[in-house]
Design a protein around this motif. Structure first.
Motif, mmCIF file in Angstrom:
data_model
loop_
_atom_site.group_PDB
_atom_site.id
_atom_site.type_symbol
_atom_site.label_atom_id
_atom_site.label_comp_id
_atom_site.label_asym_id
_atom_site.label_seq_id
_atom_site.Cartn_x
_atom_site.Cartn_y
_atom_site.Cartn_z
ATOM 1 N N HIS A 5 0.824 -1.207 0.000
ATOM 2 C CA HIS A 5 0.000 0.000 0.000
ATOM 3 C C HIS A 5 0.863 1.264 0.000
ATOM 4 O O HIS A 5 0.486 2.271 -0.595
ATOM 5 C CB HIS A 5 -0.960 0.002 1.190
ATOM 6 C CG HIS A 5 -2.101 -0.933 1.003
ATOM 7 N ND1 HIS A 5 -2.197 -2.102 1.693
ATOM 8 C CD2 HIS A 5 -3.174 -0.890 0.180
ATOM 9 C CE1 HIS A 5 -3.292 -2.736 1.318
ATOM 10 N NE2 HIS A 5 -3.898 -2.025 0.393
ATOM 11 N N GLU A 8 1.862 1.660 -3.595
ATOM 12 C CA GLU A 8 0.695 2.065 -4.400
ATOM 13 C C GLU A 8 0.322 3.524 -4.145
ATOM 14 O O GLU A 8 0.003 4.252 -5.078
ATOM 15 C CB GLU A 8 -0.498 1.151 -4.110
ATOM 16 C CG GLU A 8 -0.337 -0.232 -4.694
ATOM 17 C CD GLU A 8 -1.495 -1.157 -4.352
ATOM 18 O OE1 GLU A 8 -2.416 -0.752 -3.601
ATOM 19 O OE2 GLU A 8 -1.476 -2.291 -4.839
ATOM 20 N N GLY A 73 -4.705 1.750 1.852
ATOM 21 C CA GLY A 73 -4.951 0.521 2.593
ATOM 22 C C GLY A 73 -5.795 0.675 3.837
ATOM 23 O O GLY A 73 -5.918 -0.253 4.633
#
Length: 130
Positions: A5, A8, A73
């Motif tokens: 996460h 990302e 996340g």
């Protein structure tokens, strides 16, 4: 936030910033945050950004707050039981200033009822929603 996460989020921030043709400094200024903090986020050096930071970034990046939470996340209201989704969907439409009032109100309820947010999960069917 786990490593996946974190990566990302960093990639998402960089893509969106470039799409908007903003420099790191320009986006940090638009979000009302320190340039070094944003730079650390975009370079995977800040593991646990504050929710307030993500809210400011979402506004500056012109994306829905919940989208940014999802990329980072965090559990979002859309991960919750179907019965609670309509409530959160309506709250997400509040202006940023009003969301702070909603946060304060929810915190007062949590304190008043001595709710342990890290405690056991409550089955929504056990809640009296009248």
């Amino acid at each position: 936030m786990d490593d996946l996460h974190q990566i990302e989020l960093a990639e998402y921030l960089a893509r969106r910033r470039k799409y908007l043709k903003l420099s790191v400094r320009g986006l940090a200024r638009k979000a009302g945050m320190d340039m070094a903090t944003f730079s650390r986020l975009e370079n995977c050096q800040l593991r646990n950004p504050r929710v307030e930071t993500l809210r400011s970034l979402a506004t500056a990046l012109e994306v829905p707050f919940f989208d940014l939470l999802t990329v980072a996340g965090f559990q979002t209201p859309f991960d919750l039981d179907a019965a609670t989704r309509p409530i959160w969907a309506k709250l997400s439409a509040l202006p940023v200033e009003a969301s702070a009032d909603a946060d304060a109100y929810l915190q007062r309820l949590i304190d008043q009822h001595r709710i342990d947010l890290d405690g056991p999960t409550i089955d929504p069917q056990d809640l009296d929603l009248r």
